[in-house]
Enzyme design. Structure first.
Site, PDB file in Angstrom:
ATOM      1  CD  GLU A 207      47.813  10.269  84.825  1.00 41.61           C
ATOM      2  OE1 GLU A 207      48.044  10.890  85.892  1.00 41.61           O
ATOM      3  OE2 GLU A 207      48.666  10.127  83.930  1.00 41.61           O
TER       4      GLU A 207
ATOM      5  CD  GLU B 102      48.724  12.458  80.041  1.00 46.24           C
ATOM      6  OE1 GLU B 102      47.523  12.708  80.262  1.00 46.24           O
ATOM      7  OE2 GLU B 102      49.624  12.621  80.884  1.00 46.24           O
TER       8      GLU B 102
END
Length: 492
Positions: free
Chosen positions: A240, A343
């Site tokens: 991220e 994810e």
């Protein structure tokens, strides 16, 4: 009662068995060489449905018969094995600190139950893909890294922290899967002293003077894990990279990630004999996936190191829209680069809601459309968690497909376990996606041809409507029933 009624309804479906020479279907030339001739005469059906006892349940075998032009009013799903697309790498979940710590708090028999449930291809759902964290993440009991303060040469590098829980747990998972797991690794943050905010938490950026040290950190981690007998298949650059989180995080713009790959991480992998490791860029949400992909992949000096583009499903700025069209755009623009779901999970854990049906439906919806838009591997977040949705050192508790109660020794499997299993149990590594077309919006479908020549078709029904539909293949069909709020896998 509902289950027995369902079986009774299924037995009313009538179709004649096929006996002519058209029953044998040659696998198309574009499929892998080890795929064999398949005799398609019947289908085995597995169903999970709301308000029934059906959970990955085998409900019977159904014969195929000749069929003409379907009527406009007749729902159908058509599969076409002659048209093939991407090849599957695998399906699985993250082997995190949280999962490892939870595992070793459970009795031995429950540990084996969990391993079998996820990794046994016959008794469980056959996971063969995995992710783990480089140093700590939110799903660790606390923050940690592998070197001492200001050790830019990484002379003190040690994974001793992971030897207590995570390394033995990963080995257990590998053994349960007969060694057939592809594991990739991801960092959440460099050590604090390598960052401009001097903190592993709350974002911050890697300082320029530590670019090479940080690239070498990945190499050291891979080497140490492989010394422990854990093969590393690939890695992502940064978890991220556009998120400033209260947990471990580090920010890279698209150009910063491109330049780090081009000038440091890519060369470090190649110079250390790791050019075969699959390097995955982005590793964040679908909303910016094309912007990140085109920035990195349009630079040939960076693109030559990049195997894939990873993405998550958290879409906070898009009103819940999963933006699958962005995946299609990346796949169309850069067809040689692989798409990997790295994810996803349901956030804000509440023990009172673990049986709610939408938990599983979100997985089914995401997986089906990710695959239909070119995704080659799909990785859930934590493979399982404890009774609180953790452990987690910043209170970011989440759902997992299974929750193991460390106080009672009991395990609760959420609906997501079964929805994921409709894909992972039946779609094998090396499978090729084939064309699947539905005549009804509420019958969402995807299909694959496995290396052994078997066909796996998944049909998702998120509506409250029940459908009798024809599954069509090469001019033949069998009639099946899709229950409201259900998912079914058909094996040919």
């Amino acid at each position: 009662m509902r289950k027995s009624i369902f079986y009774s309804i299924l037995t009313l479906f009538v179709a004649a068995a096929c006996t002519n020479s058209n029953d044998e279907k040659q696998v198309p030339d574009s499929a892998s060489a080890d795929q064999k001739v398949v005799k398609v005469t019947e289908a085995s059906v597995y169903v999970t449905a709301k308000d029934t006892d059906l959970k990955l349940s085998a409900v019977g075998q159904f014969k195929f018969a000749e069929i003409g032009q379907p009527l406009e009013t007749q729902p159908f799903v058509l599969i076409d094995p002659a048209k093939t697309f991407q090849t599957m790498e695998g399906i699985g979940a993250a082997l995190s600190d949280a999962a490892a710590e939870t595992f070793y708090k459970m009795p031995k028999d429950v540990q084996q139950q969990l391993l079998s449930a996820f990794y046994d291809k016959d008794e469980g759902i056959g996971y063969n893909f995995a992710r783990t964290n480089i140093a700590s993440c939110d799903f660790s009991s606390g923050s940690y890294n592998y070197v001492e303060e200001n050790d830019a040469e990484l002379k003190t590098f040690s994974v001793a922290h992971d030897e207590k829980y995570r390394i033995p747990f990963i080995k257990e998972a590998f053994n349960a899967a007969d060694g057939k797991i592809k594991l990739f690794v991801s960092p959440w943050s460099p050590p604090a002293w390598m960052k401009d905010n001097n903190n592993v938490l709350k974002g911050g950026k890697l300082l320029d003077e530590y670019n090479q040290s940080w690239a070498n950190y990945y190499i050291k981690f891979i080497q140490e894990y492989e010394k422990h007998g854990i093969p590393i298949w690939g890695l992502s650059v940064q978890n991220e990279p556009m998120a400033v989180q209260k947990w471990e995080s580090c920010v890279y713009s698209a150009t910063e990630e491109r330049d780090f790959i081009k000038n440091y991480l890519g060369p470090a992998l190649h110079n250390n004999g790791m050019s075969e490791k699959k390097l995955i860029a982005w590793d964040h949400n679908r909303d910016q996936v094309y912007q990140r992909a085109t920035t990195i992949l349009s630079d040939p000096d960076a693109a030559k190191y990049v195997w894939g583009i990873g993405f998550h499903w958290y879409e906070p700025w898009t009103g819940g829209d999963m933006q699958f069209e962005n995946l299609k755009l990346v796949n169309d623009a850069f067809p040689e680069t692989k798409l990997v779901f790295t994810e996803g999970c349901i956030e804000k854990y509440d023990a009172e809601r673990v049986t709610e049906w939408w938990l599983g439906e979100r997985y089914g919806y995401s997986m089906l459309h990710d695959f239909n838009n070119g995704t080659v591997a799909w990785t859930d977040w934590n493979v399982f968690l404890d009774e609180n949705g953790g452990p987690n050192h910043v209170g970011n508790f989440c759902y997992a497909p299974a929750h193991a109660n460390t106080q009672t020794g009991e395990v609760v499997f959420t609906n997501s376990y079964y929805y994921i299993g409709h894909f992972s149990k039946f779609i094998k590594a090396g499978a090729k996606r084939i064309a699947a077309s539905s005549s009804r919006t509420d019958l969402e479908s995807t299909a694959f041809i496995n290396p052994d020549g078997s066909l796996a078709v998944v049909v998702l029904n998120r509506s409250e409507e029940e459908f009798n539909y024809s599954l069509m293949l090469n001019g033949k069909a069998t009639v099946l029933k899709s229950l409201p709020r259900s998912i079914m896998t058909i094996i040919l």
